[in-house]
Design an enzyme around this catalytic site. Sequence first.
Site, PDB file in Angstrom:
ATOM      1  N   ASP A 198       0.881  -1.160   0.000  1.00  0.00           N
ATOM      2  CA  ASP A 198       0.000   0.000   0.000  1.00  0.00           C
ATOM      3  C   ASP A 198       0.928   1.222   0.000  1.00  0.00           C
ATOM      4  O   ASP A 198       2.131   1.105   0.261  1.00  0.00           O
ATOM      5  CB  ASP A 198      -0.888  -0.031   1.249  1.00  0.00           C
ATOM      6  N   ASP A 224      -0.151   5.068   1.017  1.00  0.00           N
ATOM      7  CA  ASP A 224      -0.370   6.114   2.017  1.00  0.00           C
ATOM      8  C   ASP A 224      -0.381   5.535   3.430  1.00  0.00           C
ATOM      9  O   ASP A 224      -1.101   4.577   3.726  1.00  0.00           O
ATOM     10  CB  ASP A 224      -1.690   6.829   1.724  1.00  0.00           C
ATOM     11  N   ASP A 251      -1.304  -0.472   6.127  1.00  0.00           N
ATOM     12  CA  ASP A 251      -1.665   0.113   7.425  1.00  0.00           C
ATOM     13  C   ASP A 251      -3.153   0.019   7.724  1.00  0.00           C
ATOM     14  O   ASP A 251      -3.573   0.304   8.844  1.00  0.00           O
ATOM     15  CB  ASP A 251      -1.296   1.605   7.432  1.00  0.00           C
TER      16      ASP A 251
END
Length: 243
Positions: free
Chosen positions: A16, A18, A193
């Site tokens: 991922d 961001d 995250d």
Amino acid sequence: MTSDTPTRRLRLTLFDLDHTLLPIDSDHAWGAFTVRIGWSDAAQFAQRNDRFLAHYQAGTLDVHDYVRFATEALRLRGPDAAAAAHAQFMREVIGPAILPQALALVRTHQAAGDEVLIVTATNEFVTRPIARALGVGDAGLLAMQLARDAGGWYSGEIDGVPTLRAGKVRRMEQWLAERQLAWEDVESRFYSDSMNDLPLLEKVDHPVATNPEPRLRALARERGWRILDLFGAPPAADAPPSS
């Protein structure tokens, strides 16, 4: 003559973007940047941008509405102005947010011979230069694809499967199919995250909860997944997962 040596599966490492490889949300930051350079009304844009971010974090985002909103300012300015603004955005916002430990993690997997991809819900206009700066490049980016109008400029619509939630799994399956591969043909790892990425985290062989939000941290502990705090020490105490 045949060999008895088993063929090693392709090692596929997915990130991922961001809050995983970057300590910021590049999509949200781009919106704030357009306000700073006078492309958007500050109060109105901030209110809408923050509302969309809250929906994303809660897993309730209408991604089509969001992409229309997120690309509105650049669509009105046209390709030349948009490219110049993004170059400034890279210098002033993204460059300082690309930290050595994130670069080192990407390089470690590349040096090990892994196929490294960034799979992100942020759109391709924002993320393509970021993927290049991280050393993954255009070929290693699966971002939100943007449809184009008859003139070749962004229309505000999404092209293909949105890379959000289960859409990340579908986009990865398309990527694999294009190479005549299936999940069982690769040894897969995914760093993220966000609870939004749970479908892909559950699909890969090695999920890594990276700088995880409290709900994902709790789930990773429960399931015995690796937890990586790339940007510093974990919080002293995790907030309880929301219902």
